[in-house]
Motif scaffolding. Structure first.
Motif, PDB file in Angstrom:
ATOM      1  N   VAL A 174      -2.614   5.753   4.271  1.00 50.73           N
ATOM      2  CA  VAL A 174      -3.219   4.539   4.804  1.00 50.73           C
ATOM      3  C   VAL A 174      -4.712   4.764   5.072  1.00 50.73           C
ATOM      4  O   VAL A 174      -5.555   3.926   4.745  1.00 50.73           O
ATOM      5  N   ILE A 175      -5.038   5.921   5.632  1.00 51.59           N
ATOM      6  CA  ILE A 175      -6.436   6.266   5.902  1.00 51.59           C
ATOM      7  C   ILE A 175      -7.208   6.361   4.586  1.00 51.59           C
ATOM      8  O   ILE A 175      -8.328   5.831   4.455  1.00 51.59           O
ATOM      9  N   ALA A 176      -6.624   7.050   3.598  1.00 54.34           N
ATOM     10  CA  ALA A 176      -7.320   7.258   2.321  1.00 54.34           C
ATOM     11  C   ALA A 176      -7.584   5.929   1.610  1.00 54.34           C
ATOM     12  O   ALA A 176      -8.670   5.723   1.043  1.00 54.34           O
ATOM     13  N   PHE A 177      -6.618   5.023   1.655  1.00 53.43           N
ATOM     14  CA  PHE A 177      -6.814   3.706   1.031  1.00 53.43           C
ATOM     15  C   PHE A 177      -7.941   2.957   1.718  1.00 53.43           C
ATOM     16  O   PHE A 177      -8.800   2.355   1.059  1.00 53.43           O
ATOM     17  N   SER A 178      -7.951   3.015   3.037  1.00 55.01           N
ATOM     18  CA  SER A 178      -9.005   2.330   3.795  1.00 55.01           C
ATOM     19  C   SER A 178     -10.382   2.878   3.462  1.00 55.01           C
ATOM     20  O   SER A 178     -11.337   2.122   3.270  1.00 55.01           O
ATOM     21  N   GLU A 179     -10.480   4.189   3.383  1.00 57.59           N
ATOM     22  CA  GLU A 179     -11.771   4.815   3.109  1.00 57.59           C
ATOM     23  C   GLU A 179     -12.254   4.520   1.689  1.00 57.59           C
ATOM     24  O   GLU A 179     -13.452   4.558   1.415  1.00 57.59           O
ATOM     25  N   CYS A 205      10.244  15.666  11.545  1.00 54.94           N
ATOM     26  CA  CYS A 205       9.521  15.717  12.816  1.00 54.94           C
ATOM     27  C   CYS A 205       8.078  15.217  12.713  1.00 54.94           C
ATOM     28  O   CYS A 205       7.580  14.605  13.659  1.00 54.94           O
ATOM     29  N   TYR A 206       7.399  15.497  11.578  1.00 56.43           N
ATOM     30  CA  TYR A 206       6.002  15.049  11.517  1.00 56.43           C
ATOM     31  C   TYR A 206       5.430  14.886  10.115  1.00 56.43           C
ATOM     32  O   TYR A 206       4.556  14.037   9.888  1.00 56.43           O
ATOM     33  N   GLN A 207       5.890  15.666   9.150  1.00 58.13           N
ATOM     34  CA  GLN A 207       5.215  15.653   7.856  1.00 58.13           C
ATOM     35  C   GLN A 207       5.323  14.310   7.137  1.00 58.13           C
ATOM     36  O   GLN A 207       4.371  13.866   6.487  1.00 58.13           O
ATOM     37  N   ASN A 208       6.456  13.649   7.266  1.00 59.69           N
ATOM     38  CA  ASN A 208       6.626  12.363   6.582  1.00 59.69           C
ATOM     39  C   ASN A 208       5.706  11.286   7.149  1.00 59.69           C
ATOM     40  O   ASN A 208       5.063  10.544   6.394  1.00 59.69           O
ATOM     41  N   ILE A 209       5.631  11.199   8.463  1.00 56.86           N
ATOM     42  CA  ILE A 209       4.754  10.184   9.059  1.00 56.86           C
ATOM     43  C   ILE A 209       3.292  10.556   8.839  1.00 56.86           C
ATOM     44  O   ILE A 209       2.446   9.674   8.608  1.00 56.86           O
ATOM     45  N   PHE A 210       2.963  11.839   8.836  1.00 53.73           N
ATOM     46  CA  PHE A 210       1.595  12.259   8.518  1.00 53.73           C
ATOM     47  C   PHE A 210       1.226  11.828   7.098  1.00 53.73           C
ATOM     48  O   PHE A 210       0.109  11.371   6.847  1.00 53.73           O
ATOM     49  N   ARG A 211       2.155  11.990   6.153  1.00 50.54           N
ATOM     50  CA  ARG A 211       1.874  11.617   4.767  1.00 50.54           C
ATOM     51  C   ARG A 211       1.536  10.134   4.662  1.00 50.54           C
ATOM     52  O   ARG A 211       0.536   9.752   4.033  1.00 50.54           O
ATOM     53  N   VAL A 212       2.367   9.282   5.274  1.00 51.79           N
ATOM     54  CA  VAL A 212       2.116   7.841   5.229  1.00 51.79           C
ATOM     55  C   VAL A 212       0.784   7.512   5.889  1.00 51.79           C
ATOM     56  O   VAL A 212      -0.035   6.769   5.328  1.00 51.79           O
ATOM     57  N   TRP A 213       0.567   8.058   7.064  1.00 57.61           N
ATOM     58  CA  TRP A 213      -0.654   7.771   7.820  1.00 57.61           C
ATOM     59  C   TRP A 213      -1.884   8.192   7.023  1.00 57.61           C
ATOM     60  O   TRP A 213      -2.870   7.451   6.952  1.00 57.61           O
ATOM     61  N   ASN A 214      -1.839   9.361   6.429  1.00 58.64           N
ATOM     62  CA  ASN A 214      -2.988   9.833   5.643  1.00 58.64           C
ATOM     63  C   ASN A 214      -3.227   8.968   4.412  1.00 58.64           C
ATOM     64  O   ASN A 214      -4.373   8.756   4.003  1.00 58.64           O
TER      65      ASN A 214
END
Length: 417
Positions: free
Chosen positions: A410-415, A399-408
């Motif tokens: 992506v954010i961490a790499f960008s930062e 429902c959400y944890q898998n997409i949150f993991r990927v999204w986070n």
């Protein structure tokens, strides 16, 4: 002050702990009656964040406005037609539908792709400003978490078709600033970025040179790469170039639809999983059932012939009654079980950590499965997963944890770059 939903969720969590298990084969759930199973599914839907990777509400609203509707479609109330509105979203427990900024492929030839994207983005943001007590924009998983705790539905943005970039790499930064958090690289035709699964020209043989630059810049900015709609060659190029996991925001398993390149084959699903990505299962009839198109064609042909033979219009009362009865008796639509079959297949290939939901509501027309006709019906799918032995923890990942993991990630790499 915490919302009523948050307080209710806390109580439900205590109840669920008594029958929850960390294993996939949850025997406690198997002992529940059908009614108890569905009640538990409803509780999970309400207590768990549900993210849907692809809902085509913005384009539906834009089409309505193009017919000179005087006011923005009031999705804060129950609407006539369509698959999404606020009441049904609340009933189904949908907390974060990614709003699809869909750009038809024709804009690649006629121009105006960026202009249309801007219009759809602003239209979506107007939902949050018009009904701020019900909706809020979301630009990160944390935003979704905060909105959930405040009882609001989040509206994250994904752009379907990279055409609005219009060959200018600087436009990626522009769309990031506008709130776009994933980009589906292509749509129905090859574009400047790469080849499409629906096209047959394969201009680039995968990603173009510009497309390689696009992937790198998306990684740098923190925009998720979405490989739904791309050709197989484009997919494998993306896998080589991207430094972070990618998503398929609304795709299903080609295993069940041989020859339908729009879906992902087994090797692609494994590769996506190996790279840490997520495939978000599309609910559309022709995405999940090989026989749907033929069944639907036969039903429609019968109805057309019957109308002609009896000199009726579809709008006639007698015709409506006949059509409803005939479709019910000759139902061409797949069932919710078919969607669960795709989830099972991805789990067996790549593991539970690589599955999400990407319904394509408001985007696949009248093809949706029985039991998943609109956003109020997620509990039906959750109940089916419970029947198959999925634990509450498994369902939360989907429902959400898998997409949150990927999204986070992506954010961490960008930062970090």
């Amino acid at each position: 002050m915490k919302s009523l939903k948050t307080l209710v969720c806390s109580l439900i969590a205590v109840i669920l702990l008594s029958c929850s298990s960390s294993t996939t084969n949850n025997q406690d759930y198997q002992n529940l009656s059908e009614a108890e199973m569905f009640e538990l599914a409803q509780q999970i839907a309400q207590s768990t964040i549900i993210v849907d990777g692809h809902v085509d509400l913005p384009y539906r609203m834009w089409v309505d406005e193009s017919t000179h509707q005087q006011e923005i479609l009031n999705v804060a109330e129950r609407t006539e037609g369509g698959d999404y509105d606020y009441p049904r979203s609340k009933e189904g427990g949908l907390d974060a539908p990614f709003m699809s900024i869909y750009i038809p492929s024709r804009y690649q030839e006629t121009g105006g792709a960026k202009m249309l994207a801007d219009s759809l983005i602003q239209m979506t943001k107007s939902i949050a400003t018009t009904w701020p007590e019900k909706f809020a924009m979301a630009y990160s998983p944390q935003d979704i978490q905060n909105n959930f705790e405040n009882g609001k539905i989040s509206l994250p943005l994904g752009m379907e078709n990279g055409a609005p970039i219009e060959g200018d790499i600087e436009n990626l930064g522009y769309f990031y600033d506008q709130g776009i958090r994933y980009i589906t690289l292509t749509h129905g035709k090859d574009n400047l970025i790469g080849d499409s699964s629906y096209d047959t020209t394969y201009i680039h043989g995968g990603l173009s040179e510009f497309g390689v630059l696009v992937i790198k810049e998306m990684n740098r900015l923190g925009i998720m790469v979405d490989i739904s709609h791309v050709s197989d060659a484009t997919f494998y190029d993306v896998m080589e170039i991207s430094k972070v996991p990618v998503i398929a925001s609304h795709s299903s398993a080609r295993h069940f639809t041989p020859g339908f390149e729009r879906n992902m084959d087994d090797e692609m699903i494994k590769k996506l999983g190996d790279k840490g990505g997520v495939i978000m299962i599309n609910f559309g009839g022709n995405f999940i059932d090989q026989s749907f198109d033929e069944k639907n064609k036969n039903v429609n042909e019968h109805i057309v012939n019957w109308l002609a033979e009896n000199d009726f219009k579809r709008s006639d009362r007698e015709a409506k009654a006949y059509i409803e009865k005939y479709v019910e008796e000759n139902n061409p639509f797949p069932s919710v079980e078919k969607v669960a079959d795709h989830i099972d297949h991805v789990r067996d290939l790549a593991g539970i950590d690589h599955i999400g939901l990407g319904s394509d509501f408001d985007g696949v027309g009248d093809t949706l499965p029985t039991g998943l006709k609109d956003v109020s019906m997620y509990p039906n799918l959750i109940a089916e997963l419970l029947k198959r032995g999925y634990s509450k923890e498994d369902i939360e990942k989907i429902c959400y944890q898998n997409i949150f993991r990927v999204w986070n990630k992506v954010i961490a790499f960008s930062e970090a770059t």
